[in-house]
Design a protein around this motif. Structure first.
Motif, PDB file in Angstrom:
ATOM      1  N   UNK A   1      20.487  45.023 -10.109  1.00  0.00           N
ATOM      2  CA  UNK A   1      19.078  44.581 -10.161  1.00  0.00           C
ATOM      3  C   UNK A   1      18.572  44.270  -8.746  1.00  0.00           C
ATOM      4  N   UNK A   2      19.426  43.633  -7.942  1.00  0.00           N
ATOM      5  CA  UNK A   2      19.005  43.307  -6.570  1.00  0.00           C
ATOM      6  C   UNK A   2      18.864  44.587  -5.735  1.00  0.00           C
ATOM      7  N   UNK A   3      19.728  45.563  -5.995  1.00  0.00           N
ATOM      8  CA  UNK A   3      19.611  46.844  -5.267  1.00  0.00           C
ATOM      9  C   UNK A   3      18.283  47.511  -5.620  1.00  0.00           C
ATOM     10  N   UNK A   4      17.909  47.441  -6.909  1.00  0.00           N
ATOM     11  CA  UNK A   4      16.623  48.030  -7.335  1.00  0.00           C
ATOM     12  C   UNK A   4      15.468  47.309  -6.643  1.00  0.00           C
ATOM     13  N   UNK A   5      15.572  45.986  -6.466  1.00  0.00           N
ATOM     14  CA  UNK A   5      14.508  45.248  -5.772  1.00  0.00           C
ATOM     15  C   UNK A   5      14.397  45.727  -4.317  1.00  0.00           C
ATOM     16  N   UNK A   6      15.551  45.940  -3.678  1.00  0.00           N
ATOM     17  CA  UNK A   6      15.520  46.402  -2.284  1.00  0.00           C
ATOM     18  C   UNK A   6      14.828  47.752  -2.171  1.00  0.00           C
ATOM     19  N   UNK A   7      15.021  48.592  -3.180  1.00  0.00           N
ATOM     20  CA  UNK A   7      14.354  49.910  -3.147  1.00  0.00           C
ATOM     21  C   UNK A   7      12.861  49.756  -3.392  1.00  0.00           C
ATOM     22  N   UNK A   8      12.460  48.566  -3.819  1.00  0.00           N
ATOM     23  CA  UNK A   8      11.036  48.313  -4.034  1.00  0.00           C
ATOM     24  C   UNK A   8      10.584  48.699  -5.413  1.00  0.00           C
ATOM     25  N   UNK A   9      11.544  48.765  -6.384  1.00  0.00           N
ATOM     26  CA  UNK A   9      11.175  49.171  -7.735  1.00  0.00           C
ATOM     27  C   UNK A   9      10.948  47.949  -8.596  1.00  0.00           C
TER      28      UNK A   9
ATOM     29  N   UNK B   1       2.215  39.999  24.331  1.00  0.00           N
ATOM     30  CA  UNK B   1       2.907  38.767  23.969  1.00  0.00           C
ATOM     31  C   UNK B   1       4.416  38.979  24.108  1.00  0.00           C
ATOM     32  N   UNK B   2       5.189  37.978  23.698  1.00  0.00           N
ATOM     33  CA  UNK B   2       6.644  38.075  23.814  1.00  0.00           C
ATOM     34  C   UNK B   2       7.269  37.378  22.604  1.00  0.00           C
ATOM     35  N   UNK B   3       8.185  38.071  21.943  1.00  0.00           N
ATOM     36  CA  UNK B   3       8.837  37.501  20.753  1.00  0.00           C
ATOM     37  C   UNK B   3       9.957  36.572  21.210  1.00  0.00           C
ATOM     38  N   UNK B   4       9.919  35.323  20.724  1.00  0.00           N
ATOM     39  CA  UNK B   4      11.021  34.415  21.085  1.00  0.00           C
ATOM     40  C   UNK B   4      12.019  34.247  19.942  1.00  0.00           C
ATOM     41  N   UNK B   5      11.593  34.500  18.714  1.00  0.00           N
ATOM     42  CA  UNK B   5      12.548  34.470  17.591  1.00  0.00           C
ATOM     43  C   UNK B   5      12.078  35.442  16.528  1.00  0.00           C
ATOM     44  N   UNK B   6      13.065  36.124  15.929  1.00  0.00           N
ATOM     45  CA  UNK B   6      12.736  37.149  14.931  1.00  0.00           C
ATOM     46  C   UNK B   6      13.736  37.066  13.789  1.00  0.00           C
ATOM     47  N   UNK B   7      13.174  36.983  12.576  1.00  0.00           N
ATOM     48  CA  UNK B   7      14.050  36.861  11.406  1.00  0.00           C
ATOM     49  C   UNK B   7      13.558  37.811  10.325  1.00  0.00           C
ATOM     50  N   UNK B   8      14.443  38.657   9.789  1.00  0.00           N
ATOM     51  CA  UNK B   8      14.018  39.517   8.672  1.00  0.00           C
ATOM     52  C   UNK B   8      14.161  38.715   7.386  1.00  0.00           C
ATOM     53  N   UNK B   9      13.081  38.693   6.616  1.00  0.00           N
ATOM     54  CA  UNK B   9      13.098  37.860   5.408  1.00  0.00           C
ATOM     55  C   UNK B   9      13.086  38.686   4.123  1.00  0.00           C
ATOM     56  N   UNK B  10      12.755  39.983   4.195  1.00  0.00           N
ATOM     57  CA  UNK B  10      12.818  40.786   2.969  1.00  0.00           C
ATOM     58  C   UNK B  10      12.947  42.265   3.281  1.00  0.00           C
ATOM     59  N   UNK B  11      13.517  42.972   2.290  1.00  0.00           N
ATOM     60  CA  UNK B  11      13.581  44.441   2.311  1.00  0.00           C
ATOM     61  C   UNK B  11      13.099  44.877   0.941  1.00  0.00           C
ATOM     62  N   UNK B  12      12.067  45.726   0.890  1.00  0.00           N
ATOM     63  CA  UNK B  12      11.457  46.032  -0.407  1.00  0.00           C
ATOM     64  C   UNK B  12      11.018  44.722  -1.041  1.00  0.00           C
ATOM     65  N   UNK B  13      11.431  44.510  -2.283  1.00  0.00           N
ATOM     66  CA  UNK B  13      11.081  43.246  -2.949  1.00  0.00           C
ATOM     67  C   UNK B  13      12.259  42.270  -2.971  1.00  0.00           C
TER      68      UNK B  13
ATOM     69  N   UNK C   1       3.926  36.828  10.044  1.00  0.00           N
ATOM     70  CA  UNK C   1       4.759  37.753   9.286  1.00  0.00           C
ATOM     71  C   UNK C   1       4.318  39.153   9.694  1.00  0.00           C
ATOM     72  N   UNK C   2       5.287  40.052   9.834  1.00  0.00           N
ATOM     73  CA  UNK C   2       4.922  41.447  10.099  1.00  0.00           C
ATOM     74  C   UNK C   2       5.757  42.341   9.190  1.00  0.00           C
ATOM     75  N   UNK C   3       5.091  43.326   8.594  1.00  0.00           N
ATOM     76  CA  UNK C   3       5.769  44.218   7.639  1.00  0.00           C
ATOM     77  C   UNK C   3       5.688  45.645   8.144  1.00  0.00           C
ATOM     78  N   UNK C   4       6.880  46.255   8.268  1.00  0.00           N
ATOM     79  CA  UNK C   4       6.980  47.633   8.789  1.00  0.00           C
ATOM     80  C   UNK C   4       7.574  48.546   7.736  1.00  0.00           C
TER      81      UNK C   4
END
Ligand code: URA
Length: 234
Positions: free
Chosen positions: A226-234, A196-208, A176-179
């Protein structure tokens, strides 16, 4: 807002196409009474060919982006707008992707017509974390976590170092990598810098906000406040 403008802004057609729909009786109230250009009703009471209208803006949705789709509105190949109802790419204001995922990256993509939200979610100043699941070609060597967390890694062709990023190994070839920023092909270039070389990449979350397990590739859903607030990380 006038009925013709409202429907045109929601993507039901150009103003003249919407006028034609009105003349043909395609726009009614909840009881089937045909509406004309001069009628005014609350949005929730209007029906287009018997169906409730699409929601007015601001509108934010999540899409489970499949591989092979471009985050663009005018690419000749498959584009993310192909996965939404036709009307959605005619809306005004238009829905834009919140940051881009590469053609071969899958996972959580938000789309919004809310400019402030878009800025809030993509500006590195707001530090909204985005987490990806990465599958690699070669085994992790152990130095990657420190390199990415250092805040000193400079990608090829750039001079500004990357913000520190968190990496957590899942297996020998997965992590997992978080940017908190979103530079061009960032994850792929970070692993290239680590040899190294990335062979597959999937985004699994934005904020919370997590990509839900029951949203299959190619599927989308409108976000609640509520989901928008989670994305903002609140
Ligand atoms: N980093 C990448 O390399 N690609 C993406 O699509 C997202 C982050």
């Amino acid at each position: 807002m006038k009925l013709v403008k409202l429907l045109a802004n929601l993507g039901y057609g150009s103003r003249s196409e919407v006028s034609r729909h009105l003349r043909k009786g395609h726009v009614t109230d909840v009881n089937g009474r045909v509406l004309g250009e001069k009628d005014f009703l609350p949005h929730a009471e209007i029906r287009f060919q018997g169906e409730p209208l699409d929601p007015e803006g601001p509108l934010t949705l999540m899409l489970h982006k499949p591989e092979g789709y471009t985050c663009s509105s005018d690419d000749p190949g498959n584009i993310i707008y192909d996965l939404l109802p036709n009307r959605y790419d005619l809306r005004n204001p238009m829905l834009s992707p919140v940051g881009r995922l590469d053609k071969d990256t899958t996972g959580l993509l938000l789309m919004t017509d809310d400019g402030q939200l878009l800025h809030r979610l993509i500006s590195p100043k707001h530090h909204v974390p985005k987490t990806y699941r990465v599958t690699l070609d070669r085994v992790l060597e152990g130095h990657e976590q420190g390199l990415f967390a250092s805040g000193e890694l400079v990608l090829r062709g750039e001079d500004k170092p990357l913000l520190p990023a968190k990496m957590e190994a899942i297996s020998e070839k997965e992590a997992f990598i978080t940017l908190e920023e979103g530079r061009y092909h960032q994850v792929r270039r970070m692993f290239a810098a680590a040899g190294n070389h990335v062979v597959a990449l999937k985004r699994i979350s934005i904020g919370e906000l997590l990509l839900p397990d029951d949203l299959d590739e190619g599927e989308w859903k409108i976000l609640s406040p509520e989901e928008i607030a989670l994305a903002k990380g609140k």
